[in-house]
Design an enzyme around this catalytic site. Structure first.
Site, PDB file in Angstrom:
ATOM      1  CG  HIS A 150      -4.283  -4.081   6.259  1.00 40.63           C
ATOM      2  ND1 HIS A 150      -2.976  -3.593   6.672  1.00 40.63           N
ATOM      3  CD2 HIS A 150      -4.862  -3.305   5.381  1.00 40.63           C
ATOM      4  CE1 HIS A 150      -3.332  -2.354   6.324  1.00 40.63           C
ATOM      5  NE2 HIS A 150      -4.472  -2.256   5.322  1.00 40.63           N
ATOM      6  CD1 TRP A 154      -2.411   8.991   0.862  1.00 40.44           C
ATOM      7  CD2 TRP A 154      -4.335  10.017   1.071  1.00 40.44           C
ATOM      8  NE1 TRP A 154      -3.129   8.169   1.833  1.00 40.44           N
ATOM      9  CE2 TRP A 154      -4.390   9.038   2.056  1.00 40.44           C
ATOM     10  CE3 TRP A 154      -5.300  10.963   0.955  1.00 40.44           C
ATOM     11  CZ2 TRP A 154      -5.438   9.014   2.725  1.00 40.44           C
ATOM     12  CZ3 TRP A 154      -6.507  10.876   1.542  1.00 40.44           C
ATOM     13  CH2 TRP A 154      -6.354   9.609   2.670  1.00 40.44           C
ATOM     14  CD  GLU A 187     -15.298   6.528   2.414  1.00 39.76           C
ATOM     15  OE1 GLU A 187     -15.249   7.204   1.348  1.00 39.76           O
ATOM     16  OE2 GLU A 187     -14.807   5.480   2.145  1.00 39.76           O
ATOM     17  CD  GLN A 242      -1.157   0.317   3.610  1.00 43.51           C
ATOM     18  OE1 GLN A 242      -2.391   0.746   3.617  1.00 43.51           O
ATOM     19  NE2 GLN A 242      -0.541   0.117   4.796  1.00 43.51           N
ATOM     20  NE  ARG A 254      -2.980   8.742   7.148  1.00 40.67           N
ATOM     21  CZ  ARG A 254      -4.077   9.301   7.278  1.00 40.67           C
ATOM     22  NH1 ARG A 254      -4.740  10.208   8.272  1.00 40.67           N
ATOM     23  NH2 ARG A 254      -5.190   8.647   6.396  1.00 40.67           N
ATOM     24  CB  VAL A 255      -0.142   5.640   2.054  1.00 40.66           C
ATOM     25  CG1 VAL A 255       0.090   5.588   0.695  1.00 40.66           C
ATOM     26  CG2 VAL A 255      -0.014   4.288   2.745  1.00 40.66           C
ATOM     27  CG  ASP A 271     -10.269   1.119   7.765  1.00 36.85           C
ATOM     28  OD1 ASP A 271     -10.088   0.303   6.697  1.00 36.85           O
ATOM     29  OD2 ASP A 271     -10.352   2.243   7.823  1.00 36.85           O
ATOM     30  CG  ASP A 288      -9.045   3.046   1.028  1.00 37.19           C
ATOM     31  OD1 ASP A 288     -10.186   2.626   1.635  1.00 37.19           O
ATOM     32  OD2 ASP A 288      -8.219   3.345   1.976  1.00 37.19           O
TER      33      ASP A 288
END
Ligand SMILES: *[C@@H]1O[C@H](CO)[C@@H](O)[C@H](O)[C@H]1NC(C)=O
Ligand SMILES: *[C@@H]1O[C@H](CO)[C@@H](O)[C@H](O)[C@H]1NC(C)=O
Ligand SMILES: *[C@@H]1O[C@H](CO)[C@@H](O)[C@H](O)[C@H]1NC(C)=O
Ligand SMILES: *[C@@H]1O[C@H](CO)[C@@H](O)[C@H](O)[C@H]1NC(C)=O
Length: 761
Positions: free
Chosen positions: A572, A336, A442, A320, A333-334, A507, A438
């Site tokens: 995961h 973006w 939301e 990921q 965190r990834v 999640d 993903d």
């Protein structure tokens, strides 16, 4: 009013309009005081002066957004029942003429309230596309921004669907708001975790909070209803006598599609031909588990090699963080910015090619429709005006995703859409065989957003998730790789089932809670299946680890053994990889997991069969028991076991520390998968089957197969995988991990204590 008593209602003037076609059609029956509308002989709407089916009103709704955790407060100012009704004088409906093909000739009903000078005309139309209720005309003032419509319900009726519902499979007795948002952490107001998550971040969620609400439901009276409307709506199944659908804001746009059938499989076949079905997943999926790894080329390859040493069967490696990482106060965190981070993943392109050809192992990546401020891609899109804009500033609207401000691609802008489709296609071109697509709508705010095509933010918030799915489907379709890639999504709305290849449950907490842990993925899969999305899976071990909540070996293995009997086995590492139990934490865990991958592969022909039934007929892979046992009343109540295809009954162990589990078996002849013991279950007087106790050691989840199935030979061979013969995993926890993570031991102790004191469990 029940279906029977309805007949008492029709004395004075009865007009029954019927159609001669075999397809379902709307018909009505009316007297001076009352109206009944039927769909294929099922009464679906009953209206009388004293029990009106339609109301309009006005209200104010406040949307408070805490990082995608929407808190919606509704203030009702006025509600007016439209008590009077008048059925259209269709020109074809002359006196003495009783039969009309309604497929060509819809009827209208005008509901009104003269006192307030308001009226709504609904059209009931049966077309080749299905049966539709739509608003034909409204004589109302624009101040009205609510409409309620009541469909007839029977007291004992069951209703399922509503998109992905994690807490309650049967929707009767509760209201389900249709709003795409974070599902929350805990999702059960009477648990400690939810309480703390609410306290700390307003993020506890509730029984109905979901990334994928969908205003679609099926009834055990064998009809489906789909509300085509993307503003905020509520499906209210609280009443014994009606299902009330509330539509807010521009209710004139709403349409309700309906269809009927004579059995559950036929109903799902119809619903999914309306929605669109999922394509066959790629066959390479059945080469083993998809392993979630991260941390750069070197780390990923070394983990991969050590898993191979223990004979773990691997179909794909999912990285990921392929686009890089950055630090926030909550950890890494990834990053973006959806382009390959060559520093972190040197040689990736070459390695992917080599793995695909030599090892038969694929690579998967990650993307979502939001781009982080300050990145290369952000600047490109910002310059071109490809992001959703702020009305206040006229510039890109920045949305907070938790210490990261992002622009969200405006998917209503054709140029932005095409640009982003290319971004997605570039991932495939680089050599990836799929990705987690993903997020969706939301986090999208509803105040201050301006969309390219002019639709208001309140209308776009939900439907954005459908557009995101559509973009992903188009991207792979244009490249001709639909059946070779694995694209999995968590968010959905509207007609998402027609665009999403595979859903995943989002999640979950790394625990055994029913509201948000392992168990919650079962109603999620079943309700999504009943909404037309038949392929679902979840992260082995769950994802969310907060405070002192961390996952144990037992949870990882219980989760894995369940997912063997779902379409996809994928791991995961969770949001805090170093603190949580992993399949590679010690050799014993790896060996146990390796056995799971073997079992998953063993089922390959059956996985393929189940998936093809979903693709060809819309029968979901994970099915509720009633799907094939429609006359068994108990089957309608089971939400924590399921049929995988028609021939396997799976009742996963959902609690800690169990070596026994009780399993409900509907009337049939069943064989226990692990030792071939047969159980003949006869229906009792009420048509119910029976509950049996089974041994359920770790590694042998309670699974039965149907005697006489065409897959009997395959299933029989599972008895040699009985626990006794497996590589015994003797350590139940690793001292080394405990030593490195004192939090785990503190957590286990504190949890027992707190839970006991506060919640008595
Ligand atoms: C749902 O319907 C019930 C019964 O009509 C009603 O009492 C309740 O207020 C409704 N709930 C919402 C949220 O509208
Ligand atoms: C919520 O938690 C309570 C207390 O632990 C439990 O009794 C109840 O079944 C839970 N509800 C759901 C839907 O999981
Ligand atoms: C775990 O397995 C590896 C590979 O088989 C082996 O080299 C290592 O010694 C094992 N570790 C322990 C603690 O047994
Ligand atoms: C097979 O497993 C079932 C379920 O656990 C158990 O009741 C039965 O005694 C077992 N039979 C044999 C022969 O081991």
């Amino acid at each position: 009013m029940t279906e029977k008593s309805a007949y008492l209602f029709a004395p004075l003037l009865v007009i029954l309009i019927g159609a001669v076609t075999t397809e379902a059609v709307f018909e009505y029956k009316k007297s001076l005081q009352s109206l009944e509308i039927y769909l294929d002989k099922r009464v679906i709407l009953q209206h009388s002066y004293t029990k009106p089916a339609i109301a309009i009103g006005k209200g104010k709704t406040k949307y408070e957004n805490d990082l995608g955790n929407f808190h919606i407060e509704d203030e009702l100012l006025k509600r007016i029942s439209l008590n009077d009704f008048q059925v259209s004088d269709d020109p074809l409906l002359k006196e003495g003429q009783l039969e009309i093909d309604l497929g060509e000739s819809p009827f209208h009903v005008r509901f009104s309230n003269p006192k307030y000078d308001v009226a709504i005309t609904l059209q009931f139309e049966s077309t080749s596309e299905g049966n539709v209720i739509r608003l034909k005309k409204s004589n109302t003032n624009t101040e009205y921004n609510r409409m309620w419509l009541r469909l007839t319900a029977l007291p004992e009726e069951h209703v399922y669907g509503g998109g992905e519902q994690f807490s309650h499979f049967n929707l009767r007795g509760r209201t389900f708001p249709m709003w795409v948002r974070e599902q929350g952490v805990g999702r059960n107001k009477s648990t400690m975790v939810t309480y703390l998550a609410d306290l700390v971040a307003g993020a506890g969620g509730d029984y109905h909070t979901s990334y994928w609400p969908q205003p679609t439901f099926v009834s055990d009276r064998l009809y489906y209803a789909h509300l085509d409307f993307s503003f905020y709506s509520l499906l209210n199944f609280s009443s014994k006598h009606y299902h009330e659908i509330e539509m807010q804001e521009n209710f004139e746009k709403a349409q309700i599609y309906m269809g009927t059938a004579t059995s559950w499989p036929k109903l799902l076949e119809k619903l999914t031909s309306f929605m669109g079905r999922q394509p066959l997943p790629p066959h390479w999926l059945y080469n083993g588990a998809i392993i979630g790894l991260q941390g750069g080329t070197e780390k990923v390859l070394s983990r991969y090699r050590s898993l191979k040493e223990h004979n773990v069967k691997i179909s794909a490696i999912w990285i990921q963080d392929w686009a890089g990482k950055f630090m926030t106060s909550l950890g890494k965190r990834v990053y973006w910015n959806w382009r390959w981070d060559k520093k972190m993943y040197p040689d990736l392109e070459k390695i992917m090619k080599q793995f695909k050809e030599k090892e038969n192992v694929r690579f998967l990546s990650y993307i979502n429709p939001h781009v982080i401020k300050g990145s290369e891609m952000f600047d490109e899109a910002d310059n071109e005006g490809y992001f959703i804009k702020s009305a206040r500033t006229g510039k890109t609207q920045l949305v907070d995703f938790g210490e990261m401000e992002c622009g969200s691609v405006d998917l209503t802008n054709p140029k932005a859409y095409d640009w982003y489709k290319k971004v997605v296609q570039d991932i495939a071109k680089l050599g990836f065989s799929g990705w987690m697509a993903d997020f969706g709508g939301e986090y999208l705010p509803v105040d201050d957003s301006v969309y390219y095509d002019g639709r208001p933010a309140l209308e776009m918030h939900n439907i954005y998730s459908e557009l995101w799915a559509q973009l992903n489907r188009e991207a792979v379709k244009e490249m001709g790789i639909v059946n070779d890639v694995f694209v999995f999504m968590r968010s959905g709305f509207g007609k998402s089932p027609g665009y999403t290849s595979i859903a995943w449950g989002g999640d979950q907490n790394v625990d055994f809670s029913y509201g948000d842990g392992l168990a919650s993925t079962i109603p999620a899969a079943l309700s999504l299946g009943m909404s037309g999305m038949g392929l679902h899976h979840s992260d082995v071990g769950g994802y969310v680890s907060l405070l002192c909540m961390v996952r144990t070996e037992e949870l990882v293995l219980r989760w894995a053994e369940m997912n063997v009997f779902t379409p996809v086995l994928r791991t995961h590492e969770g949001n805090r990889p170093d603190r949580n139990w992993q399949i590679y934490t010690n050799n014993a865990t790896t060996k146990s997991f390796s056995r799971m991958t073997e079992l998953y592969i063993k089922l390959t022909p059956y996985h393929g069969h189940v998936a093809s039934e979903n693709t060809n007929y819309g029968y979901p892979a994970q099915r509720p028991l009633f799907f094939h046992y429609m006359n068994d009343p108990q089957s309608y109540e089971e939400q924590y076991e399921y049929l995988y295809g028609q021939d396997l009954l799976v009742a996963p162990v959902l609690l800690e520390g169990q070596n026994q589990w009780s399993v409900y078996l509907p009337p049939d002849e069943w064989v226990y998968l692990w030792n071939s013991t047969q159980i003949i279950v006869k229906a009792d007087k009420k048509g119910k089957g029976k509950t049996v106790q089974v041994h359920a050691e770790l590694g042998n989840p309670p699974v039965f197969y149907r005697k006489g199935t065409q897959w009997e030979k395959l299933f029989q061979s599972f008895s040699k995988y009985n626990t006794d013969q497996r590589a015994k995993s003797s350590e139940s926890f690793s001292w080394q991990l405990l030593w490195e993570n004192p939090l785990i031991s503190i957590y286990l102790l504190l949890r027992k204590l707190f839970w006991y004191i506060l919640f008595n469990d």
